[in-house]
Design a protein around this motif. Structure first.
Motif: not given
Length: 349
Positions: A320-349
């Motif tokens: 998640x970028x804030x500790x821990x992980x986000x678990x998903x059951x399909x690729x679409x939700x996973x890709x969305x979670x990846x983008x959320x993670x990248x957004x958190x990392x960009x915001x921190x940087x």
């Protein structure tokens, strides 16, 4: 008749009160100093019974030790204790296990734990997720350990320990191990092996049904992967569930820690796309099964999680970028979670 002048009366000098005030102040100050010294340095260290063992860990500091005493109401005036250490002891704490006898003062205990020769026992802290190489290095570098086998090749170590496996990874419990000065590395390794096999056997007997493991050694391999993927205990069964379902569905595990382990000394802190595509026996981006051996020393909690995966439908997870992980059951939700993670990392940087 002469008139006599009346004699003038001389005033008697009253004794000054200043010396008494100064003396009283000095007495009060001396009493205060004695009280502070007694409450800090010369107060008896609390001991249950005639003696008890005091464990000092690798990396522990006098400051932390003193703060702990104060927090546990075993000492007062930490500033006095810390000042005494700086001025009179100078040395740092020495990791080990010390015998504190009834009647010893806090000052005596502080002096005692600055000298490793006073240790009755030492300890080795094997961290969950560390590798067998790191365990062996810790044994080699400990001057209180008798080195009988740790300098041998891994195959000869296993032979000397009568361990019926061809690879040592994962076979030894990550645990705090206390031992007497001069203990042999052979005995330490035997005991850690025995603890790990006991944990594995107990978990295997109570395992969930329909697991995709041929035997308990494969379960140990899975436990090591789960251990390396998360440091959050509450996620262990979720991570295990993702990988178990991937095996059941014929998917590749695609877990970075296996890539890192397969790279060995080539790993310098970063994984490239080329690393993910480069085949090794451990690269689960290129193999469609478990790697051939564990990749770390899994904890008892990770072993139990490998035997009891969660029952969700999740087959993906990402940080998640804030500790821990986000678990998903399909690729679409996973890709969305990846983008959320990248957004958190960009915001921190």
């Amino acid at each position: 008749m002469s008139s006599a002048k009346p004699k003038s009366k001389k005033k008697k000098m009253q004794p000054s009160k200043k010396p008494k005030i100064i003396l009283l102040t000095a007495v009060i100050f001396a009493v205060l100093i004695c009280t502070i010294l007694w409450s800090s340095l010369f107060k008896a260290y609390p001991v249950e019974g005639k003696k008890q063992m005091l464990a000092i860990g690798q990396g522990d500091t006098y400051s932390g030790f003193i703060d702990r005493l104060v927090k546990e109401d075993k000492a007062s005036f930490p500033i006095v204790l810390k000042l005494y250490q700086k001025l009179m002891i100078h040395d740092t704490l020495k990791a080990g296990v010390y015998e504190v006898r009834q009647g010893m003062s806090i000052r005596e205990v502080m002096v005692m734990i600055s000298n490793i020769d006073n240790a009755q026992m030492n300890r080795i802290l094997v961290i969950e997720g560390t590798t067998f190489k790191q365990l062996i290095d810790a044994l080699k570098n400990d001057p209180l350990v008798t080195h009988d086998v740790s300098n041998l090749p891994y195959s000869q170590i296993l032979q000397a320990l009568d361990i019926p496996f061809s690879h040592p990874e994962g076979l030894f419990a990550p645990d705090t191990y206390f031992f007497a000065k001069g203990e042999s590395d052979k005995k330490i390794l035997k005991d850690l092996y025995s603890r790990q096999m006991k944990a594995l056997d107990q978990a295997w007997e109570k395992r969930a049904p329909n697991l995709p493991y041929k035997d308990k050694y494969e379960a140990l391999i899975m436990a090591s992967i789960v251990e390396k993927e998360t440091s959050v205990d509450s996620e262990l069964e979720q991570v295990s569930g993702v990988f178990v379902r991937r095996l059941q569905q014929g998917m590749r595990l695609q877990t970075d820690p296996t890539v890192i382990y397969g790279m060995g000394d080539k790993y310098t802190g970063n994984i490239t796309r080329q690393d993910l595509r480069t085949p090794t026996p451990y690269n689960t981006y290129t193999i469609s099964a478990l790697p051939p051996t564990p990749i770390a020393l899994p904890s008892k909690k990770a072993i139990e999680a490998a035997m009891h995966p969660d029952s969700s439908n999740n087959i993906y997870f990402v940080a998640t970028g804030n500790g821990g992980h986000k678990f998903t059951a399909n690729l679409q939700d996973h890709n969305r979670a990846v983008q959320e993670y990248l957004a958190v990392i960009r915001a921190k940087n």
